[in-house]
Write a protein that holds these residues in place. Structure first.
Motif, mmCIF file in Angstrom:
data_model
loop_
_atom_site.group_PDB
_atom_site.id
_atom_site.type_symbol
_atom_site.label_atom_id
_atom_site.label_comp_id
_atom_site.label_asym_id
_atom_site.label_seq_id
_atom_site.Cartn_x
_atom_site.Cartn_y
_atom_site.Cartn_z
ATOM 1 N N HIS B 99 0.899 -1.160 0.000
ATOM 2 C CA HIS B 99 0.000 0.000 0.000
ATOM 3 C C HIS B 99 0.933 1.203 0.000
ATOM 4 O O HIS B 99 1.563 1.524 1.011
ATOM 5 N N LEU B 100 1.061 1.864 -1.159
ATOM 6 C CA LEU B 100 2.181 2.779 -1.367
ATOM 7 C C LEU B 100 2.179 3.973 -0.418
ATOM 8 O O LEU B 100 3.233 4.431 0.014
ATOM 9 N N ARG B 101 0.987 4.482 -0.075
ATOM 10 C CA ARG B 101 0.943 5.683 0.772
ATOM 11 C C ARG B 101 1.559 5.439 2.149
ATOM 12 O O ARG B 101 2.149 6.337 2.744
ATOM 13 N N ALA B 392 6.101 5.533 -14.510
ATOM 14 C CA ALA B 392 5.139 4.614 -13.890
ATOM 15 C C ALA B 392 5.567 3.187 -14.227
ATOM 16 O O ALA B 392 5.181 2.638 -15.248
ATOM 17 N N PRO B 393 6.401 2.600 -13.373
ATOM 18 C CA PRO B 393 6.875 1.249 -13.679
ATOM 19 C C PRO B 393 5.761 0.212 -13.549
ATOM 20 O O PRO B 393 4.689 0.505 -12.997
ATOM 21 N N ARG B 394 6.032 -0.957 -14.071
ATOM 22 C CA ARG B 394 5.096 -2.076 -13.883
ATOM 23 C C ARG B 394 4.832 -2.260 -12.389
ATOM 24 O O ARG B 394 5.744 -2.189 -11.579
ATOM 25 N N GLY B 395 3.594 -2.505 -12.058
ATOM 26 C CA GLY B 395 3.245 -2.735 -10.654
ATOM 27 C C GLY B 395 2.826 -1.478 -9.922
ATOM 28 O O GLY B 395 2.325 -1.561 -8.797
ATOM 29 N N SER B 396 3.023 -0.316 -10.529
ATOM 30 C CA SER B 396 2.567 0.922 -9.885
ATOM 31 C C SER B 396 1.051 1.037 -10.029
ATOM 32 O O SER B 396 0.423 0.288 -10.773
ATOM 33 N N ILE B 397 0.468 1.990 -9.304
ATOM 34 C CA ILE B 397 -0.985 2.178 -9.406
ATOM 35 C C ILE B 397 -1.379 2.530 -10.832
ATOM 36 O O ILE B 397 -2.397 2.068 -11.342
ATOM 37 N N GLU B 398 -0.548 3.335 -11.495
ATOM 38 C CA GLU B 398 -0.856 3.762 -12.858
ATOM 39 C C GLU B 398 -0.729 2.612 -13.863
ATOM 40 O O GLU B 398 -1.313 2.658 -14.945
ATOM 41 N N ARG B 399 0.099 1.632 -13.530
ATOM 42 C CA ARG B 399 0.365 0.545 -14.494
ATOM 43 C C ARG B 399 0.358 -0.785 -13.742
ATOM 44 O O ARG B 399 1.384 -1.429 -13.575
ATOM 45 N N PRO B 400 -0.811 -1.147 -13.236
ATOM 46 C CA PRO B 400 -0.865 -2.322 -12.350
ATOM 47 C C PRO B 400 -0.480 -3.612 -13.065
ATOM 48 O O PRO B 400 -0.645 -3.738 -14.275
ATOM 49 N N MET B 401 -0.001 -4.554 -12.280
ATOM 50 C CA MET B 401 0.254 -5.896 -12.801
ATOM 51 C C MET B 401 -1.071 -6.454 -13.326
ATOM 52 O O MET B 401 -2.099 -6.385 -12.649
ATOM 53 N N SER B 402 -1.041 -7.024 -14.514
ATOM 54 C CA SER B 402 -2.242 -7.673 -15.047
ATOM 55 C C SER B 402 -2.453 -9.008 -14.331
ATOM 56 O O SER B 402 -1.538 -9.525 -13.674
ATOM 57 N N ASP B 403 -3.629 -9.554 -14.480
ATOM 58 C CA ASP B 403 -3.873 -10.877 -13.900
ATOM 59 C C ASP B 403 -2.870 -11.897 -14.437
ATOM 60 O O ASP B 403 -2.359 -12.743 -13.693
ATOM 61 N N ALA B 404 -2.601 -11.806 -15.743
ATOM 62 C CA ALA B 404 -1.664 -12.763 -16.347
ATOM 63 C C ALA B 404 -0.263 -12.591 -15.761
ATOM 64 O O ALA B 404 0.457 -13.570 -15.510
ATOM 65 N N GLU B 405 0.128 -11.344 -15.504
ATOM 66 C CA GLU B 405 1.445 -11.109 -14.904
ATOM 67 C C GLU B 405 1.498 -11.639 -13.468
ATOM 68 O O GLU B 405 2.519 -12.186 -13.040
ATOM 69 N N LEU B 406 0.388 -11.464 -12.741
ATOM 70 C CA LEU B 406 0.355 -12.012 -11.374
ATOM 71 C C LEU B 406 0.430 -13.533 -11.401
ATOM 72 O O LEU B 406 1.067 -14.151 -10.547
ATOM 73 N N GLU B 407 -0.236 -14.130 -12.375
ATOM 74 C CA GLU B 407 -0.148 -15.591 -12.514
ATOM 75 C C GLU B 407 1.290 -16.019 -12.812
ATOM 76 O O GLU B 407 1.784 -17.009 -12.256
#
Lengths: 447, 447
Positions: B99-101, B392-407
């Protein structure tokens, strides 16, 4: 200390691991037994309290092999769970011991962890007494280093510093070396918790119970190689600063091993707030000296400092009020001539004779009196007057409870808990702890 | 809220006890599954780590009936002990959610407590997901209220606020009413501990494990009638002040139930410090776009803000260094084209190709870049130059990990932990949690 010994935990680790029982003076050894006698009596006294039986029933579902006795319960739990419940019991009424400089109750978080571990593993009575003194010393010295700011800010110092004491004591009992003891103390720093705000509630019990359990856990993990930061106590992001205080490291280590803080442990003769003890003593003394029936007394004036008045000038509606009431303390002294556990329970709160006498008591500020002192003035119906001032009540450092008084307190507690028959044998076993090859027989007597 | 609802814990208790699953929007429900997928993968990945196996072996001796699965261990413990070990595993490498904040890792202290309790008692998957969202919300909102001062002062916020989250989540799972949930949260306040000073050591694990265990304990005691102070969080001697911070109560309750903090949970694509993620992404992007072998690269310049340089411009000697190194991050991007768990372990640290490439990397301060961004410039041996900036790197709020990436991350973790064969079935069971009548089958797959 060598130059390489720079951290508080490191110095404490060396002290705890390097201490020899043969070097502990006889009076200090005896004080350890007195502390444990007082501690176990307090736990027996509340054996039937719902707060204790609830704790037992919750933990029972999460207990491993039942290798340790739950005092007064006819039940055994794993050592960590038993220590949790026994710590709660001992401190439940704040009738246990007090290290006056810090207001730490040293035994509650410490002794249960040591007794449970020793019962499980077959450690000797002397090993327990030694670990008690070492753990208590760590607990009180860390408490000194953060007092009085720590408690004033909201930390229940018995719970927070208790975790350090139990960690150090358990580390000693397990035979950890100086470095692992240092890590155990550092791991305890990440577990120290408990709030003054929660003291009027059962949440207090969780903090005290956790301190015992956490200390044991810290030592067991350190034994298995878990490490902590070198400056877990005093580092820039360590325990002391996180809890809001600058830590006076000097207070932790100065005179370590020669000037024993745990030797300054005191025991309460009455299950009331400690500032009310002088009131009770003064009234008992006047009762004896004037020798008249309560009806002959027209008015009792109790003078004390601002703390006594702030805490104690109140209407008594329940047990909690009774334990911090100037009026109830005075009424017990004159009417009952005693102030035991039962004298602060609901039947006493609602006793018409006590209620009538409470109404005759007036509280008065006297800023010239030191903290913990009281002047009591009795005006008789016939116009006579008597007065006495008590500055060092029974149980204070200046007027410590005698061994016989501690035994009487133990018997009183045992009777309240419903354990009359075995008190003498229990007391005897505690006095003989130093020679006991194992503590199992004592714990069996306490079951 | 009515006038009688005045305390933070009271408002949270009403919210948690009163929430209806039917009112939770589908994206939030899905986020709960994503969090649990990410959480369980992280725990599987470190199943063979000595820190985890040591925790299991210590707790095994103090565990009651083995009713809950220890992830990836072929072992079961009582729910409190299982939650302790699973929480340690999930957060061990800080590869879990953020939780970034507040920099809280929300799932580690929370999900293990819920899964263990649900496995023991037969609660449904939907009940676990609901309790996860409610507990996570409590955890992150209390974290907001004391951030950033709390962490800056030395409190490991995942451990401290995690205890609140686990207490609230377990209270919900147990079906406690609003008042008992309020007490559970207040009891958690007396147990919240864990220090930043100890983060580089195994003592961190104890804090995180305790948060899960304590939250469950708080709920179980509240269920049995244990109470806490009304203002255990914000009172004058309560948690927030004791820990050194004024508590912004408004941040706890404003928008509660409409604006979900736990919906802002993020997941790391790389097991490196989060500020290095933009460096890795930029290098991966340049590797693809310039399409030359590493030998053709003469020099790589990584520009970032002061935090990136302060943390990351370092010689890499061990795994810990590798996870917070600008040079290692860039080398992985260009040489390996990936940055998984194995790419930060000792074989990678000592890999000659990576070491040689690290020497070509130069770090440069660029104060114009925002926190978490990086500009990478590649100079080729033939004189050409290429540059890209990632904000906005992968995994940031702006560019969240996709379901496929989480898998894919889950499969990667499962493989590292030694669990290749069952990953697909595990993933499927997690996605289908909402319809699962019990979570036992999922936990059996994770054993």
């Amino acid at each position: 200390m060598s130059d390489s010994t720079r951290f508080a935990g490191q110095i404490l680790g060396k002290f705890v691991a390097g201490s020899a029982w043969a070097d502990i003076a006889a009076p200090l050894r005896h004080e350890a037994k007195r502390s444990i006698l007082n501690h176990l009596g307090c736990a027996l006294g509340v054996a039937q309290d719902p707060a204790v039986t609830t704790a037992l029933s919750v933990m029972r579902a999460f207990s491993g092999l039942p290798a340790a006795t739950v005092v007064g319960q006819g039940a055994r739990l794993d050592p960590m769970s038993a220590a949790f419940v026994n710590a709660i019991a001992s401190n439940l009424l704040d009738y246990d011991d007090t290290h006056l400089r810090t207001v730490i109750h040293p035994a509650a978080p410490l002794a249960p962890a040591l007794l449970a571990l020793a019962e499980q593993r077959g450690f000797s009575g002397a090993a327990v007494l030694h670990a008690f003194l070492l753990g208590g010393e760590v607990e009180c010295r860390i408490g000194n280093a953060v007092s009085p700011g720590h408690y004033a800010r909201g930390w229940h110092i018995t719970s927070t510093c208790g975790a350090f004491g139990a960690a150090a004591g358990c580390a000693r009992l397990l035979g950890l070396d100086a470095e692992r003891t240092w890590h155990a103390i550092g791991i305890a720093a990440s577990q120290a918790a408990g709030l003054v705000e929660n003291l009027p509630t059962a949440a207090k019990n969780i903090g005290v119970g956790n301190a015992a359990r956490h200390g044991m856990l810290a030592a067991l993990f350190a034994e298995q190689g878990y490490k902590a930061a070198p400056a877990a106590i005093e580092g820039p992001l360590g325990w002391a600063r996180a809890t809001g205080d600058a830590c006076d490291i000097g207070a932790i280590t100065e005179g370590l091993g020669s000037d024993w803080e745990i030797g300054r442990n005191t025991y309460k003769p009455y299950p009331a707030g400690i500032v009310f003890h002088a009131v009770i003593d003064a009234c008992l003394e006047l009762r004896d000296s004037i020798g008249v029936p309560p009806e002959a007394i027209a008015r009792v004036t109790v003078a004390g400092d601002a703390l006594l008045l702030a805490r104690g000038d109140r209407v008594v509606r329940n047990e909690r009020d009774a334990r911090v009431s100037i009026h109830h303390s005075a009424a017990l002294g004159f009417i009952r001539g005693r102030a035991g556990v039962a004298d602060f329970e609901m039947p006493a709160v609602t006793d018409p004779a006590l209620a009538a006498f409470r109404a005759k008591v007036v509280a008065l500020l006297d800023d010239s009196l030191p903290r913990g002192a009281a002047t009591v003035t009795v005006q008789l119906a016939d116009g006579r007057e008597a007065r006495t001032t008590v500055t060092a009540p029974r149980g204070s450092i200046e007027r410590p409870m005698s061994d016989a008084e501690l035994e009487a307190k133990f018997r009183d507690n045992a009777a309240i808990g419903g354990f009359v028959g075995r008190a003498d044998r229990q007391i005897e076993a505690i006095w003989e702890l130093e020679a006991a090859a194992e503590i199992g027989p004592l714990m069996a007597l306490l079951a």
